[in-house]
Write a protein that holds these residues in place. Structure first.
Motif, PDB file in Angstrom:
ATOM      1  N   ILE A  27     108.821 -61.256 -45.742  1.00  0.00           N
ATOM      2  CA  ILE A  27     107.454 -61.477 -45.270  1.00  0.00           C
ATOM      3  C   ILE A  27     106.559 -61.902 -46.419  1.00  0.00           C
ATOM      4  O   ILE A  27     106.575 -61.308 -47.496  1.00  0.00           O
ATOM      5  CB  ILE A  27     106.892 -60.197 -44.613  1.00  0.00           C
ATOM      6  N   ASP A  28     105.769 -62.910 -46.165  1.00  0.00           N
ATOM      7  CA  ASP A  28     104.775 -63.367 -47.129  1.00  0.00           C
ATOM      8  C   ASP A  28     103.845 -62.192 -47.426  1.00  0.00           C
ATOM      9  O   ASP A  28     103.309 -61.586 -46.493  1.00  0.00           O
ATOM     10  CB  ASP A  28     104.002 -64.541 -46.528  1.00  0.00           C
ATOM     11  N   ALA A  30     100.854 -61.919 -48.201  1.00  0.00           N
ATOM     12  CA  ALA A  30      99.535 -62.042 -47.583  1.00  0.00           C
ATOM     13  C   ALA A  30      99.563 -61.692 -46.092  1.00  0.00           C
ATOM     14  O   ALA A  30      98.511 -61.494 -45.485  1.00  0.00           O
ATOM     15  CB  ALA A  30      98.993 -63.455 -47.778  1.00  0.00           C
ATOM     16  N   SER A  31     100.743 -61.616 -45.517  1.00  0.00           N
ATOM     17  CA  SER A  31     100.876 -61.391 -44.078  1.00  0.00           C
ATOM     18  C   SER A  31     101.463 -60.033 -43.725  1.00  0.00           C
ATOM     19  O   SER A  31     101.770 -59.784 -42.559  1.00  0.00           O
ATOM     20  CB  SER A  31     101.769 -62.477 -43.477  1.00  0.00           C
ATOM     21  N   ASN A  34      99.635 -57.868 -40.897  1.00  0.00           N
ATOM     22  CA  ASN A  34      99.775 -58.499 -39.579  1.00  0.00           C
ATOM     23  C   ASN A  34     101.214 -58.415 -39.088  1.00  0.00           C
ATOM     24  O   ASN A  34     101.460 -58.204 -37.894  1.00  0.00           O
ATOM     25  CB  ASN A  34      99.319 -59.949 -39.616  1.00  0.00           C
ATOM     26  N   ALA A  35     102.162 -58.590 -39.993  1.00  0.00           N
ATOM     27  CA  ALA A  35     103.569 -58.516 -39.615  1.00  0.00           C
ATOM     28  C   ALA A  35     103.946 -57.105 -39.178  1.00  0.00           C
ATOM     29  O   ALA A  35     104.664 -56.923 -38.190  1.00  0.00           O
ATOM     30  CB  ALA A  35     104.451 -58.967 -40.772  1.00  0.00           C
ATOM     31  N   SER A  38     102.550 -56.602 -35.731  1.00  0.00           N
ATOM     32  CA  SER A  38     103.313 -57.373 -34.759  1.00  0.00           C
ATOM     33  C   SER A  38     104.650 -56.696 -34.453  1.00  0.00           C
ATOM     34  O   SER A  38     105.072 -56.626 -33.293  1.00  0.00           O
ATOM     35  CB  SER A  38     103.540 -58.785 -35.291  1.00  0.00           C
ATOM     36  N   GLN A  70     106.328 -65.188 -34.589  1.00  0.00           N
ATOM     37  CA  GLN A  70     105.751 -65.464 -35.901  1.00  0.00           C
ATOM     38  C   GLN A  70     105.398 -66.938 -36.032  1.00  0.00           C
ATOM     39  O   GLN A  70     106.220 -67.802 -35.766  1.00  0.00           O
ATOM     40  CB  GLN A  70     106.710 -65.055 -37.014  1.00  0.00           C
ATOM     41  N   HIS A  74     104.734 -67.925 -41.643  1.00  0.00           N
ATOM     42  CA  HIS A  74     104.486 -66.487 -41.713  1.00  0.00           C
ATOM     43  C   HIS A  74     105.568 -65.801 -42.524  1.00  0.00           C
ATOM     44  O   HIS A  74     105.306 -64.874 -43.262  1.00  0.00           O
ATOM     45  CB  HIS A  74     104.431 -65.909 -40.307  1.00  0.00           C
TER      46      HIS A  74
END
Length: 85
Positions: A27-28, A30-31, A34-35, A38, A70, A74
């Motif tokens: 996972i990035d 920055a994400s 949110n990940a 989700s 995604q 993402h």
């Protein structure tokens, strides 16, 4: 809290921890938040239909939904294999 509900919550937490461990490195940064949200949403949605008796099936279904939802970019570029599995 009834023991049954506590057992279900513990099962959902276990599924989340295992699923997150399997995708976190992809996972990035920055994400991440949110990940995580989700993934949690996917687990809860599938628990509503699958229950918490078969945790492997719940994890697999949640991860499949997570990957489908995604947006492009993402996932970390170095881990495009996730989109193929």
């Amino acid at each position: 809290m009834a023991r049954y509900l506590l057992d279900q919550l513990e099962a959902l937490e276990h599924v989340f921890d295992e699923a997150w461990a399997s995708i976190a490195p992809t996972i990035d940064p920055a994400s991440v938040e949110n990940a995580r949200q989700s993934l949690a949403d996917a687990i809860i949605a599938h628990a509503g239909t699958l229950g918490t008796d078969d945790l492997a099936a719940l994890k697999a279904a949640a991860l499949a939904s997570f990957r489908k939802r995604q947006p492009a970019g993402h996932l970390g570029a170095r881990d495009c294999w996730l989109e193929q599995t």
